[in-house]
Design a protein around this motif. Sequence first.
Motif, PDB file in Angstrom:
ATOM      1  N   LEU A  26       0.960  -4.950   6.584  1.00 53.26           N
ATOM      2  CA  LEU A  26       1.350  -5.808   5.469  1.00 53.26           C
ATOM      3  C   LEU A  26       0.668  -7.167   5.562  1.00 53.26           C
ATOM      4  O   LEU A  26       0.205  -7.709   4.553  1.00 53.26           O
ATOM      5  N   ALA A  27       0.579  -7.710   6.759  1.00 48.11           N
ATOM      6  CA  ALA A  27      -0.112  -8.982   6.956  1.00 48.11           C
ATOM      7  C   ALA A  27      -1.599  -8.853   6.606  1.00 48.11           C
ATOM      8  O   ALA A  27      -2.188  -9.763   6.004  1.00 48.11           O
ATOM      9  N   ALA A  28      -2.197  -7.725   6.958  1.00 51.26           N
ATOM     10  CA  ALA A  28      -3.605  -7.496   6.616  1.00 51.26           C
ATOM     11  C   ALA A  28      -3.792  -7.437   5.111  1.00 51.26           C
ATOM     12  O   ALA A  28      -4.755  -7.994   4.563  1.00 51.26           O
ATOM     13  N   LEU A  29      -2.875  -6.795   4.419  1.00 54.61           N
ATOM     14  CA  LEU A  29      -2.945  -6.716   2.968  1.00 54.61           C
ATOM     15  C   LEU A  29      -2.808  -8.100   2.332  1.00 54.61           C
ATOM     16  O   LEU A  29      -3.548  -8.451   1.412  1.00 54.61           O
ATOM     17  N   GLU A  30      -1.878  -8.892   2.833  1.00 58.74           N
ATOM     18  CA  GLU A  30      -1.688 -10.239   2.301  1.00 58.74           C
ATOM     19  C   GLU A  30      -2.896 -11.136   2.564  1.00 58.74           C
ATOM     20  O   GLU A  30      -3.220 -11.994   1.750  1.00 58.74           O
ATOM     21  N   LEU A  31      -3.548 -10.939   3.700  1.00 60.50           N
ATOM     22  CA  LEU A  31      -4.749 -11.723   4.003  1.00 60.50           C
ATOM     23  C   LEU A  31      -5.853 -11.480   2.988  1.00 60.50           C
ATOM     24  O   LEU A  31      -6.536 -12.399   2.556  1.00 60.50           O
ATOM     25  N   THR A  32      -6.036 -10.233   2.619  1.00 59.13           N
ATOM     26  CA  THR A  32      -7.141  -9.897   1.722  1.00 59.13           C
ATOM     27  C   THR A  32      -6.768 -10.012   0.254  1.00 59.13           C
ATOM     28  O   THR A  32      -7.652 -10.100  -0.594  1.00 59.13           O
ATOM     29  N   ASP A  33      -5.494 -10.028  -0.048  1.00 57.20           N
ATOM     30  CA  ASP A  33      -5.051 -10.024  -1.435  1.00 57.20           C
ATOM     31  C   ASP A  33      -5.442 -11.292  -2.192  1.00 57.20           C
ATOM     32  O   ASP A  33      -5.921 -11.229  -3.315  1.00 57.20           O
ATOM     33  N   HIS A  34      -5.250 -12.435  -1.594  1.00 54.85           N
ATOM     34  CA  HIS A  34      -5.505 -13.705  -2.285  1.00 54.85           C
ATOM     35  C   HIS A  34      -6.694 -14.463  -1.696  1.00 54.85           C
ATOM     36  O   HIS A  34      -6.739 -15.685  -1.754  1.00 54.85           O
ATOM     37  N   ALA A  35      -7.649 -13.737  -1.161  1.00 55.87           N
ATOM     38  CA  ALA A  35      -8.803 -14.377  -0.529  1.00 55.87           C
ATOM     39  C   ALA A  35      -9.775 -14.889  -1.590  1.00 55.87           C
ATOM     40  O   ALA A  35     -10.057 -14.220  -2.578  1.00 55.87           O
ATOM     41  N   ARG A  36     -10.258 -16.075  -1.380  1.00 55.09           N
ATOM     42  CA  ARG A  36     -11.283 -16.647  -2.257  1.00 55.09           C
ATOM     43  C   ARG A  36     -12.650 -16.178  -1.786  1.00 55.09           C
ATOM     44  O   ARG A  36     -12.803 -15.686  -0.677  1.00 55.09           O
ATOM     45  N   TRP A  37     -13.649 -16.350  -2.586  1.00 53.39           N
ATOM     46  CA  TRP A  37     -14.979 -15.849  -2.249  1.00 53.39           C
ATOM     47  C   TRP A  37     -15.531 -16.485  -0.981  1.00 53.39           C
ATOM     48  O   TRP A  37     -16.242 -15.859  -0.231  1.00 53.39           O
ATOM     49  N   ARG A  41     -14.895 -12.927   3.733  1.00 51.98           N
ATOM     50  CA  ARG A  41     -15.454 -12.214   4.885  1.00 51.98           C
ATOM     51  C   ARG A  41     -14.624 -12.465   6.149  1.00 51.98           C
ATOM     52  O   ARG A  41     -14.314 -11.540   6.900  1.00 51.98           O
ATOM     53  N   ARG A  42     -14.264 -13.714   6.376  1.00 56.50           N
ATOM     54  CA  ARG A  42     -13.484 -14.057   7.568  1.00 56.50           C
ATOM     55  C   ARG A  42     -12.101 -13.410   7.525  1.00 56.50           C
ATOM     56  O   ARG A  42     -11.618 -12.892   8.528  1.00 56.50           O
ATOM     57  N   ASP A  48      -9.117  -6.401   9.357  1.00 54.16           N
ATOM     58  CA  ASP A  48      -9.575  -5.219  10.094  1.00 54.16           C
ATOM     59  C   ASP A  48      -9.006  -5.188  11.509  1.00 54.16           C
ATOM     60  O   ASP A  48      -8.635  -4.131  12.024  1.00 54.16           O
ATOM     61  N   ALA A  49      -8.939  -6.352  12.135  1.00 57.69           N
ATOM     62  CA  ALA A  49      -8.366  -6.429  13.485  1.00 57.69           C
ATOM     63  C   ALA A  49      -6.874  -6.090  13.470  1.00 57.69           C
ATOM     64  O   ALA A  49      -6.378  -5.399  14.372  1.00 57.69           O
ATOM     65  N   LEU A  50      -6.154  -6.535  12.445  1.00 57.34           N
ATOM     66  CA  LEU A  50      -4.731  -6.216  12.337  1.00 57.34           C
ATOM     67  C   LEU A  50      -4.509  -4.725  12.109  1.00 57.34           C
ATOM     68  O   LEU A  50      -3.601  -4.122  12.699  1.00 57.34           O
TER      69      LEU A  50
END
Length: 67
Positions: A26-37, A41-42, A48-50
């Motif tokens: 869930l934390a991995a999903l939240e990290l990528t969900d609202h990521a800006r351009w 990548r970071r 991916d590590a999570l």
Amino acid sequence: MTAYDATSFSAGQDSGTRVAACVARLAALELTDHARWWNRRRRRIMADALVACAEELESTADADRAP
């Protein structure tokens, strides 16, 4: 003194491991969900590590449960 059942303890430990894996996913999903351009990548690397950690937790729990 109260006697504790080893099977009950193992089941609780297994469910705790599964919950931790779900929280990591869930934390991995939240990290990528609202990521800006500029930080996508970071955040994807961290996500991916999570997910890898969650898979390792689940495989360890499955291996411990095998007869």
